[in-house]
Scaffold this active site. Structure first.
Site, PDB file in Angstrom:
ATOM      1  N   PHE A  89       0.815  -1.220   0.000  1.00 18.54           N
ATOM      2  CA  PHE A  89       0.000   0.000   0.000  1.00 18.54           C
ATOM      3  C   PHE A  89       0.846   1.266   0.000  1.00 18.54           C
ATOM      4  CE2 PHE A  89      -2.807  -3.051   2.186  1.00 18.54           C
ATOM      5  CZ  PHE A  89      -4.005  -2.839   1.519  1.00 18.54           C
ATOM      6  N   SER A 133      -4.939   2.347  -9.108  1.00 15.00           N
ATOM      7  CA  SER A 133      -5.886   3.454  -8.976  1.00 15.00           C
ATOM      8  C   SER A 133      -6.641   3.674 -10.270  1.00 15.00           C
ATOM      9  CB  SER A 133      -5.092   4.716  -8.627  1.00 15.00           C
ATOM     10  OG  SER A 133      -5.898   5.852  -8.801  1.00 15.00           O
ATOM     11  N   TYR A 157       0.938  11.319 -10.526  1.00 16.26           N
ATOM     12  CA  TYR A 157       0.477  10.265  -9.609  1.00 16.26           C
ATOM     13  C   TYR A 157      -0.061   9.071 -10.401  1.00 16.26           C
ATOM     14  CZ  TYR A 157      -2.733   7.656  -6.684  1.00 16.26           C
ATOM     15  OH  TYR A 157      -3.394   6.632  -6.068  1.00 16.26           O
ATOM     16  N   LYS A 161       1.466   5.105 -10.909  1.00 13.37           N
ATOM     17  CA  LYS A 161       0.699   3.876 -10.641  1.00 13.37           C
ATOM     18  C   LYS A 161       0.697   2.979 -11.878  1.00 13.37           C
ATOM     19  CE  LYS A 161      -0.652   4.267  -6.350  1.00 13.37           C
ATOM     20  NZ  LYS A 161      -0.580   3.260  -5.305  1.00 13.37           N
ATOM     21  N   ASN A 186     -12.781   5.987  -5.206  1.00 11.51           N
ATOM     22  CA  ASN A 186     -12.523   6.849  -4.046  1.00 11.51           C
ATOM     23  C   ASN A 186     -12.728   6.105  -2.732  1.00 11.51           C
ATOM     24  OD1 ASN A 186     -12.859   8.703  -6.320  1.00 11.51           O
ATOM     25  ND2 ASN A 186     -12.743  10.289  -4.765  1.00 11.51           N
ATOM     26  N   HIS A 205      -9.185  15.226   1.258  1.00 13.77           N
ATOM     27  CA  HIS A 205     -10.313  14.459   0.735  1.00 13.77           C
ATOM     28  C   HIS A 205     -11.656  15.016   1.185  1.00 13.77           C
ATOM     29  CE1 HIS A 205      -7.063  11.383   0.179  1.00 13.77           C
ATOM     30  NE2 HIS A 205      -7.577  11.539  -1.024  1.00 13.77           N
ATOM     31  N   ASP A 301      -9.423  17.666 -12.404  1.00  8.78           N
ATOM     32  CA  ASP A 301     -10.590  16.903 -11.935  1.00  8.78           C
ATOM     33  C   ASP A 301     -11.535  16.602 -13.102  1.00  8.78           C
ATOM     34  OD1 ASP A 301     -10.331  16.415  -9.229  1.00  8.78           O
ATOM     35  OD2 ASP A 301     -11.366  18.244  -8.601  1.00  8.78           O
TER      36      ASP A 301
HETATM   37  N1  UDP Z   1     -13.659  18.338  -3.548  1.00  9.84           N
HETATM   38  C1  UDP Z   1     -14.266  19.561  -3.253  1.00  9.84           C
HETATM   39  N2  UDP Z   1     -13.814  20.246  -2.155  1.00  9.84           N
HETATM   40  C2  UDP Z   1     -12.815  19.787  -1.355  1.00  9.84           C
HETATM   41  C3  UDP Z   1     -12.218  18.533  -1.651  1.00  9.84           C
HETATM   42  C4  UDP Z   1     -12.666  17.840  -2.764  1.00  9.84           C
HETATM   43  O1  UDP Z   1     -15.164  20.015  -3.960  1.00  9.84           O
HETATM   44  O2  UDP Z   1     -12.445  20.480  -0.388  1.00  9.84           O
HETATM   45  C5  UDP Z   1     -14.137  17.575  -4.723  1.00  9.84           C
HETATM   46  C6  UDP Z   1     -13.052  17.275  -5.732  1.00  9.84           C
HETATM   47  O3  UDP Z   1     -12.947  18.322  -6.660  1.00  9.84           O
HETATM   48  C7  UDP Z   1     -13.563  15.978  -6.352  1.00  9.84           C
HETATM   49  C8  UDP Z   1     -14.317  15.298  -5.213  1.00  9.84           C
HETATM   50  O4  UDP Z   1     -14.584  16.331  -4.261  1.00  9.84           O
HETATM   51  O5  UDP Z   1     -14.483  16.255  -7.382  1.00  9.84           O
HETATM   52  C9  UDP Z   1     -13.517  14.198  -4.533  1.00  9.84           C
HETATM   53  O6  UDP Z   1     -12.246  14.711  -4.227  1.00  9.84           O
HETATM   54  P1  UDP Z   1     -11.219  13.976  -3.291  1.00  9.84           P
HETATM   55  O7  UDP Z   1     -10.038  14.888  -3.111  1.00  9.84           O
HETATM   56  O8  UDP Z   1     -11.902  13.495  -2.061  1.00  9.84           O
HETATM   57  O9  UDP Z   1     -10.805  12.667  -4.105  1.00  9.84           O
HETATM   58  P2  UDP Z   1     -10.181  12.500  -5.585  1.00  9.84           P
HETATM   59  O10 UDP Z   1     -11.377  12.282  -6.480  1.00  9.84           O
HETATM   60  O11 UDP Z   1      -9.413  13.710  -5.906  1.00  9.84           O
HETATM   61  O12 UDP Z   1      -9.346  11.279  -5.467  1.00  9.84           O
END
Ligand code: UDP
Length: 345
Positions: A89, A133, A157, A161, A186, A205, A301
């Protein structure tokens, strides 16, 4: 179309791999939940971790503090505990940081995995379960994301992976490594018992951040973009319960020990939830209003990511049992309310 392999069925809830199993990064979020499940199934387990992001408090099995930069130290741990399989991990996992500091990701993810593989090879250890991932797919051209989707990662990242997946495939062909690469969506939630959970510093997160607002530790939650082409304008993700992820690792270990490899599959629920839906769920679970602030989109994103297909079921007999977003948020809330400052308090 994907044809399921003619493998006999397997039940992840009864999958008891042979041990000892060495869990590298077993003090981290997903690692510690997997270690706990191995313990509960009475599988001998040892954790190797450098505690850079993991928590010693999350581990109650034999523990080896070890840097993956130190090959001699890895060799010593393998010689001492004689594991028959490794679950790996340990990795850096922030997409944004990987863009600003790619060297850290190539070093800690790719080079350190190479060290581990080389020491496993020297010690004659064949079986490895690896945390991959959905970031290895990059921008989806088709949803849901199945394993047939091209892998064109956009962040360093995701690229590291994918490099690691390729390295494992080459080791499998040349040296007989048997591996499973599990592509998580996620990871979210916490142990039902409330003693293990997510504790990152800094936290980035969505779910823990939203819950920190409910705890009064943050004023509001930033929504990164509300103008995406999704029903409510916010990003959609596939949140998978960390205890479900742990179950998949045990099934993968058993499959490898049966000689069935390689295994490359997604671990997701197949259902996506938007940022606003997650926040709304957290309001319901916590009873707190959770104010929001709209911010610009976060670079990199994609609007929507969710898993599809049945490959994890065909290969591992795995289906998420706890796929409701409410259950995931409830378990995360339970952990966080008991550990307001994380494991340290
Ligand atoms: N997100 C958000 N505000 C935050 C953190 C995350 O709007 O403070 C959104 C982010 O843009 C994504 C989703 O929540 O669309 C999940 O983000 P996270 O960082 O938890 O996981 P990721 O998808 O990046 O692995």
């Amino acid at each position: 179309m994907h044809t399921p392999p003619a493998w006999p069925p397997i039940d992840p809830d009864r999958a008891n791999p042979a041990g000892p199993v060495l869990v590298v990064g077993g003090a981290g979020y997903i690692g510690s939940h997997t270690v706990r499940l191995l313990e509960q199934r009475k599988v001998p387990v040892v954790v190797l971790d450098n505690l850079s992001t993991g928590h010693r408090e999350a581990v109650r099995v034999p523990f080896e503090h070890c840097e993956l930069s130190d090959r001699a130290a890895i060799a010593k741990v393998l010689a001492k505990h004689q594991p028959c399989a490794v679950v790996h991990f340990a990795a850096k996992c922030y997409v944004g940081e990987s863009v600003t500091d790619p060297a850290k990701y190539y070093r800690e993810n790719v080079i350190h995995t190479f060290h581990l593989l080389e020491e496993m090879r020297a010690a004659g250890i064949q079986d490895l379960v690896f945390s991959s991932s959905c970031a290895t797919y990059g921008e989806p051209t088709k949803l849901p994301l199945t394993e047939e989707h091209t892998q064109l990662p956009i962040s360093p990242y995701g690229k590291t992976k994918l490099h690691m997946e390729h390295m494992l495939a080459d080791y499998a062909r040349a040296y007989g490594l048997r591996f499973a690469a599990l592509r998580y969506f996620n990871a979210a939630g916490a142990s039902q018992a409330g003693d293990l959970g997510e504790d990152h510093d800094p936290e980035t997160h969505l779910i823990p951040l939203v819950l920190q607002v409910a705890l009064g530790q943050r004023k509001e939650i930033a929504i990164f973009g509300d103008d995406y082409p999704t029903p409510d304008g916010t990003c959609i993700r596939d949140y998978v319960h960390v205890e479900d992820l742990a179950r998949a690792h045990l099934a993968a270990l058993v499959r490898l020990q049966e000689g069935r490899a390689p295994i490359l599959c997604n671990l997701g629920t197949g259902t996506g939830f938007s940022v606003k839906q997650v926040i709304q769920t957290a309001r319901k679970v916590t009873g707190h209003p959770i104010p929001v602030r709209i911010e610009p989109r976060r670079p990199g994103d994609p609007p929507e990511l969710y898993s599809g297909g049945t490959l994890a079921y065909d290969l591992l007999g795995w289906k998420p049992r706890r796929a409701g977003i409410e259950e995931i948020v409830r378990d995360a809330w339970n952990f966080l309310s008991k550990h307001r400052e994380g494991y340290a308090h």
